[in-house]
Design a protein around this motif. Structure first.
Motif, short mmCIF file in Angstrom:
data_model
loop_
_atom_site.label_atom_id
_atom_site.label_comp_id
_atom_site.label_asym_id
_atom_site.label_seq_id
_atom_site.Cartn_x
_atom_site.Cartn_y
_atom_site.Cartn_z
N GLY A 117 -4.35 76.49 34.85
CA GLY A 117 -3.19 76.45 35.73
C GLY A 117 -1.88 76.42 34.97
N LEU A 118 -1.84 75.62 33.91
CA LEU A 118 -0.62 75.53 33.11
C LEU A 118 -0.30 76.86 32.43
N LEU A 176 -6.01 83.77 27.90
CA LEU A 176 -6.64 82.47 27.66
C LEU A 176 -6.86 81.73 28.98
N GLY A 177 -5.85 81.78 29.87
CA GLY A 177 -6.01 81.14 31.17
C GLY A 177 -7.14 81.73 31.98
N LEU A 178 -7.31 83.05 31.91
CA LEU A 178 -8.40 83.71 32.62
C LEU A 178 -9.75 83.25 32.07
N LEU A 179 -9.88 83.20 30.74
CA LEU A 179 -11.14 82.78 30.13
C LEU A 179 -11.47 81.33 30.48
N LEU A 180 -10.46 80.48 30.51
CA LEU A 180 -10.70 79.07 30.85
C LEU A 180 -11.13 78.93 32.32
N GLY A 192 -8.90 81.09 42.28
CA GLY A 192 -7.46 81.33 42.35
C GLY A 192 -6.82 81.44 40.98
N PHE A 193 -7.16 80.49 40.09
CA PHE A 193 -6.58 80.53 38.75
C PHE A 193 -7.04 81.77 37.98
N ALA A 194 -8.31 82.14 38.17
CA ALA A 194 -8.81 83.34 37.50
C ALA A 194 -8.07 84.58 38.00
N THR A 195 -7.86 84.64 39.31
CA THR A 195 -7.17 85.81 39.89
C THR A 195 -5.73 85.89 39.43
#
Length: 394
Positions: free
Chosen positions: A20-21, A62-66, A81-84
């Motif tokens: 999210g961050l 990096l956010g997508l992988l997490l 949602g975060f992945a999208t």
């Protein structure tokens, strides 16, 4: 093979929080680039954001992988949602570079990712020779001369550059471009001028025409050929380059003979100031800067276009195009706060109608003054195109 075990709940929670961050840099960048700027500083940040947009792909990836990692413990609306969002931000971060890569292919321009971090164009490896070319109203008007590091024996073509800006800035505003031009076997003169005095915009044109005459007189002394002169300019400087070379109705501010330019390069310059011109970009209309820019343009003319239509027509190079106009390269920033690309497209169409040799380089997702970033993809493409154009016409 056994399935990979789901992450520990604490690790999953940390991955989600981090994912999210990591959306924040991309969201902030989108707001800077797409929304009307609230200040000059905001516009500058937007310019740099576009120029270094590739770096924004890193936090998004990096956010997508997490988010995907956290989703192995069971997909939820939050992980999805975060992945999208991160996936969309990743794509968005790549759009400017992908668009420019496509432009480079069309131009036949090589691109180097290694140059991407080459820094800004505000400094270079040597100093110019600075001359006083005119004194007017107690003010010294200067020009910098940039010569090749290894000049040959034959006279070289001359490039006269007219700086832009929103104020009376130094003549060699982006010197790294000057040394690049000079080291391509050209002699470069960067000229200063009185910056659009209130109600007397013609004085700026007169100074540039004076500078052109002085360059013709002194070119040979610096290894240049006075019969082969190209004039370039950025923004307001591009407007002056066009006005000073397309028409001779404004006499020079000094006693000199103004040469005919062989070629002109106008960078992200407005060409039509009449009431029929395209509207300024919507970001400018919605920005607090819009009123400031309108006041500035009206001040240099003496009032709005409705009261001084003939003055605005005289400031519109699109009306000066004839079959005898010099060969012209128009460089358009596709995401320009100050100039609608349609202005440049109409100008190019007028050049074509008049049979003027010309080229048009339109750089998508590129902001006004992109050439500040020496290693940027847009700057790399522009160097290739300018080099080709000057080689052909000088």
């Amino acid at each position: 093979m056994p399935d990979t075990p789901p992450p520990h709940p604490r690790l999953r929670r940390a991955a989600l929080i981090s994912s999210g961050l990591l959306t924040l840099p991309g969201v902030a960048a989108l707001a800077l680039v797409l929304a009307p700027p609230l200040s000059w500083e905001g516009w500058q940040y937007a310019l740099l954001t576009l120029e270094f947009s590739l770096f924004l792909a890193l936090p998004a990836l990096l956010g997508l992988l997490l988010a995907l990692s956290a989703g192995r413990g069971g997909r939820t609306r939050v992980t999805t949602g975060f992945a999208t969002v991160n996936a969309l931000l990743l794509i968005t971060a790549l759009v400017p570079s992908a668009s420019l890569w496509n432009t480079a292919r069309a131009e036949g321009a090589p691109l180097s990712l290694g140059e991407y971090t080459a820094g800004l164009a505000t400094s270079t490896d040597r100093e110019p020779t600075t001359l006083i070319y005119h004194r007017v109203d107690g003010e010294e008007l200067l020009m910098d001369v940039w010569e090749p590091t290894s000049p040959g024996t034959e006279p070289l073509p001359v490039v006269v550059n007219v700086h832009g800006g929103a104020d009376d800035l130094p003549q060699s505003l982006l010197p790294r471009w000057d040394t690049w031009l000079a080291d391509g076997d050209r002699v470069v003169f960067d000229v200063d001028y009185r910056f659009f005095p209130d109600g007397a915009w013609e004085e700026s044109v007169a100074d540039v025409r004076c500078a052109l005459g002085r360059v013709r007189e002194q070119a040979a002394e610096h290894g240049g050929d006075p019969e082969r002169i190209a004039v370039t300019g950025q923004s307001a400087g591009g407007l002056l380059a066009l006005l000073a070379t397309y028409d001779d109705r404004i006499p020079p501010s000094c006693d000199t003979e103004v040469p005919e330019a062989t070629a002109v390069v106008a960078w992200y310059s407005a060409t039509d100031g009449t009431a029929d011109a395209p509207e300024v970009p919507w970001r400018q209309r919605r920005s607090p800067l819009g009123d400031e820019l309108l006041e500035s343009s009206e001040r240099m003319v003496g009032g709005p276009v409705t009261e001084f239509p003939e003055e605005y027509e005289a400031m519109s190079p699109i009306l000066d195009v004839t079959g005898d106009s010099p060969a012209t390269l128009v460089v358009t920033a596709g995401h320009d706060l100050f100039v609608d690309p349609e202005d440049n497209r109409r100008f190019v169409a007028r050049l074509a109608e008049a049979g003027v040799p010309h080229r048009h380089l339109e750089l998508p997702w590129t902001e006004h003054m992109f050439d500040l970033n020496w290693g940027g993809l847009a700057s790399q493409i522009t160097r290739h195109t300018i080099d080709d154009f000057l080689t052909e016409h000088l």
